[in-house]
Enzyme design. Structure first.
Site, PDB file in Angstrom:
ATOM      1  N   ASN A 111       0.575  -1.333  -0.172  1.00 56.49           N
ATOM      2  CA  ASN A 111       0.326  -0.215  -0.099  1.00 56.49           C
ATOM      3  C   ASN A 111       0.855   1.630   0.028  1.00 56.49           C
ATOM      4  OD1 ASN A 111      -1.869  -1.769   0.241  1.00 56.49           O
ATOM      5  ND2 ASN A 111      -2.425  -1.439   2.706  1.00 56.49           N
ATOM      6  N   HIS A 157     -17.916  34.440 -31.847  1.00 57.63           N
ATOM      7  CA  HIS A 157     -18.624  34.297 -32.545  1.00 57.63           C
ATOM      8  C   HIS A 157     -18.419  32.963 -33.610  1.00 57.63           C
ATOM      9  CE1 HIS A 157     -21.106  36.365 -29.545  1.00 57.63           C
ATOM     10  NE2 HIS A 157     -20.310  37.489 -29.651  1.00 57.63           N
ATOM     11  N   SER A 278      -5.908  11.878 -48.674  1.00 55.12           N
ATOM     12  CA  SER A 278      -7.486  10.038 -48.817  1.00 55.12           C
ATOM     13  C   SER A 278      -7.730   9.712 -49.716  1.00 55.12           C
ATOM     14  CB  SER A 278      -9.133  11.314 -49.171  1.00 55.12           C
ATOM     15  OG  SER A 278     -10.026  10.143 -50.194  1.00 55.12           O
ATOM     16  N   LYS A 284      -7.412  16.696 -51.771  1.00 58.16           N
ATOM     17  CA  LYS A 284      -7.219  16.148 -50.117  1.00 58.16           C
ATOM     18  C   LYS A 284      -6.063  16.471 -49.816  1.00 58.16           C
ATOM     19  CE  LYS A 284     -10.568  15.351 -47.814  1.00 58.16           C
ATOM     20  NZ  LYS A 284     -12.041  16.228 -47.248  1.00 58.16           N
ATOM     21  N   ASN A 286      -5.730  16.152 -45.517  1.00 58.85           N
ATOM     22  CA  ASN A 286      -6.333  16.695 -44.522  1.00 58.85           C
ATOM     23  C   ASN A 286      -5.560  17.092 -43.165  1.00 58.85           C
ATOM     24  OD1 ASN A 286      -8.908  15.968 -45.316  1.00 58.85           O
ATOM     25  ND2 ASN A 286      -8.623  13.853 -45.737  1.00 58.85           N
ATOM     26  N   GLU A 291      -6.605  16.882 -35.897  1.00 56.74           N
ATOM     27  CA  GLU A 291      -7.525  16.755 -35.393  1.00 56.74           C
ATOM     28  C   GLU A 291      -8.232  15.560 -34.372  1.00 56.74           C
ATOM     29  OE1 GLU A 291      -8.230  15.662 -39.896  1.00 56.74           O
ATOM     30  OE2 GLU A 291     -10.217  15.182 -39.524  1.00 56.74           O
ATOM     31  N   TYR A 318      -6.084   1.861   2.039  1.00 58.92           N
ATOM     32  CA  TYR A 318      -5.898   1.673   1.203  1.00 58.92           C
ATOM     33  C   TYR A 318      -7.907   0.580   0.430  1.00 58.92           C
ATOM     34  CZ  TYR A 318      -4.976  -1.136  -3.391  1.00 58.92           C
ATOM     35  OH  TYR A 318      -4.742  -1.619  -4.063  1.00 58.92           O
ATOM     36  N   GLN A 323      -6.653   0.795  -7.651  1.00 62.93           N
ATOM     37  CA  GLN A 323      -5.676  -0.112  -8.380  1.00 62.93           C
ATOM     38  C   GLN A 323      -6.093  -0.028 -10.003  1.00 62.93           C
ATOM     39  OE1 GLN A 323      -3.515  -3.982  -8.435  1.00 62.93           O
ATOM     40  NE2 GLN A 323      -5.293  -5.163 -10.022  1.00 62.93           N
ATOM     41  N   LYS A 326      -4.601   3.759 -12.581  1.00 59.65           N
ATOM     42  CA  LYS A 326      -3.390   3.616 -13.498  1.00 59.65           C
ATOM     43  C   LYS A 326      -3.124   4.065 -15.201  1.00 59.65           C
ATOM     44  CE  LYS A 326      -0.346   1.734  -9.467  1.00 59.65           C
ATOM     45  NZ  LYS A 326      -1.871   1.075  -9.519  1.00 59.65           N
TER      46      LYS A 326
HETATM   47  N1  ARG Z   1      -1.172  -3.654  -7.018  1.00 59.97           N
HETATM   48  C1  ARG Z   1      -1.774  -2.689  -6.270  1.00 59.97           C
HETATM   49  C2  ARG Z   1      -2.250  -1.540  -7.082  1.00 59.97           C
HETATM   50  O1  ARG Z   1      -1.962  -1.094  -7.655  1.00 59.97           O
HETATM   51  C3  ARG Z   1      -1.147  -2.951  -5.400  1.00 59.97           C
HETATM   52  C4  ARG Z   1      -1.140  -2.114  -3.338  1.00 59.97           C
HETATM   53  C5  ARG Z   1      -2.010  -3.465  -2.983  1.00 59.97           C
HETATM   54  N2  ARG Z   1      -2.341  -3.711  -2.243  1.00 59.97           N
HETATM   55  C6  ARG Z   1      -3.061  -4.721  -1.370  1.00 59.97           C
HETATM   56  N3  ARG Z   1      -3.439  -4.505  -0.087  1.00 59.97           N
HETATM   57  N4  ARG Z   1      -3.899  -5.871  -2.214  1.00 59.97           N
HETATM   58  O2  ARG Z   1      -3.213  -0.781  -6.153  1.00 59.97           O
END
Ligand code: ARG
Length: 461
Positions: A111, A157, A278, A284, A286, A291, A318, A323, A326
């Site tokens: 954690n 505008h 295109s 074209k 583009n 975009e 936690y 998790q 990310k």
């Molecule tokens: N892979 C977990 C995450 O990214 C790591 C932490 C996990 N901790 C646990 N007590 N299961 O959050």
């Protein structure tokens, strides 16, 4: 076989679906550098504090270095059964150095480990984004100085409003990017406290030196509350909030590039380097990159939304939900970096058609405000009345199909007898932009001054 790291009380292994939903290795493997750095700092500190022996710490450090080179060489076998980067690294460490590896996790939990690793990753990413934004600002500034005198239609505008200079328009984005950099810098300042040593949630009974690991990892200080340290994902939300605002800015410029390069306006041109063709329509060109910058803003804003939704109902400390912090963040910050690079390239590449821009700047009675201002300045007419008089002159001009500077003096005098032919001096677009020299205004001399100011600032770094 039950899990090597936590399977002590389990008698059978997890279901395949359990293993799949639980695994984060496909995403958090990108944290390997930060994970190894944090583990080395932790092991060294444990030895300094007499919690593990110096011999074990040096074996751990050596093993971690080997793992780092294995990963960088693409020779590391990441295993889904080991869930995440932390356990993959530790498990390989055990293979490499044997029982000493088991001492690394003393006074630490995944954690505090994951919070530390991800903070380091976000911090590194922010540093990269800041450098990229500085380069983008430089590209904008150089182009702005080159085009301090290039007149273009200023729009509100999306209707012709008043002439501005292209340099002034570009410097507007330099200002925006400066605020974006400020937001990232602020986020970096607040995130830069080390969670390492907070352990699972309550701290630890081992005599750690958290200042030491914080310093070794470039943090300003250790976090002050172990519960907060492992529960905090503000740093992800804040970085994504900054990224979202920045992406919105890039998207607005991207949209302008789409408009400017459309044959409908024909104001500017991107070279072959930043356009695509295109497969069916041979004519074209583009503006795909612009975009895509516009579109990626949606993904970036979506990532902010999703982390906010993940966090909003979580009690301390936690929870496994975290998790999910990310994938979106890595995708979004990667997308932002790509967008900044693409915009930098496009700004360096784009070439205005100065003659067309000037013509467009003069269309739509863009200097009507200059006429009204002249009535105020030269004839001492109150602005509201001057606005009205000018409106009548514009109506006459429009009826006759004439631009303002071609309206006969007599026509103007029929509306306001005191008007003299001096008025024609203020009706050209060049005069119009030159006259707007109030602080922060579009006058070429202002643009040159501001441009130089930015160059100096950006060169200083
Ligand atoms: N892979 C977990 C995450 O990214 C790591 C932490 C996990 N901790 C646990 N007590 N299961 O959050």
């Amino acid at each position: 076989m039950s899990n090597k790291m936590w399977g002590g009380r389990f008698s059978s292994s997890p279901d395949a679906i359990m293993e799949t939903i639980n695994a984060s290795i496909d995403v958090d493997r990108h944290l390997y550098r930060q994970d190894i750095a944090a583990s080395k700092a932790h092991a060294a500190m444990l030895a300094d504090q007499g919690i593990i022996t110096a011999g074990d710490a040096s074996q751990i450090a050596g093993g971690l270095d080997t793992i780092l080179s294995e990963i960088e060489a693409g020779k590391f076998n990441f295993q889904r059964a080991l869930e995440d980067v932390h356990m993959n690294v530790e498990s390989r460490l055990a293979e490499l150095i044997g029982p000493a590896a088991g001492r690394l996790h003393t006074a630490r939990s995944r954690n505090d480990q994951v919070a530390t690793d991800f903070k380091l990753w976000v911090r590194d990413t922010i540093d990269g984004i800041d450098a990229a934004l500085a380069d983008f600002q430089m590209a904008l500034t150089e182009k702005a100085i080159e085009h301090a005198d290039t007149v273009m239609p200023g729009l509100t505008h999306l209707q012709t409003a008043q002439p501005v200079t292209f340099g002034h328009h570009l410097l507007a984005y330099v200002e925006m990017m400066e605020r974006d950099r400020g937001r990232f810098t602020d986020a970096r300042k607040r995130l830069n406290e080390s969670p390492l040593g907070s352990a699972a949630l309550a701290g630890t009974s081992f005599p750690l030196d958290r200042e030491k690991t914080a310093k070794a990892l470039g943090f300003d200080r250790p976090t002050g509350n172990s519960l907060d340290a492992v529960s905090d994902r503000d740093f992800v939300m804040e970085a994504l909030a900054a990224a979202t605002i920045c992406a919105v800015h890039l998207s607005r410029l991207a949209e302008e590039i789409v408009i400017w390069t459309s044959p409908l306006t024909g104001l500017m041109r991107l070279s072959d380097k930043f356009t695509t063709g295109s497969s069916i329509m041979p004519q074209k060109r583009n503006p795909d990159a612009a975009e895509l910058v516009r579109a990626k803003t949606g993904r970036i804003a979506g990532a902010l939304q999703s982390i906010v939704m993940v966090m909003k109902g979580l009690p301390l400390a936690y929870q496994k939900d975290m998790q999910e912090d990310k994938e979106g963040a890595m995708d979004a910050l990667g997308a932002l970096s790509l967008c900044i690079a693409a915009m930098t390239g496009m700004v360096r590449d784009i070439e205005p058609d100065a003659a067309r821009m000037k013509k467009a700047a003069g269309e739509g009675y863009a200097t009507a405000t200059d006429l009204a201002d002249w009535l105020v300045r030269e004839l001492n007419i109150p602005f509201r009345q001057a606005h009205h008089i000018t409106g009548s002159i514009v109506a006459e001009a429009s009826k006759a199909g004439l631009p303002l500077h071609r309206v006969p003096l007599e026509t103007m005098q029929a509306i306001e007898p005191k008007i003299t032919d001096e008025v024609f001096k203020v009706l050209s677009v060049d005069r119009s932009v030159q006259s707007r020299d109030s602080y922060g205004g579009t006058a070429p001399k202002n643009v040159r001054l501001q441009g130089k100011r930015w160059l100096k600032r950006l060169e200083k770094g």
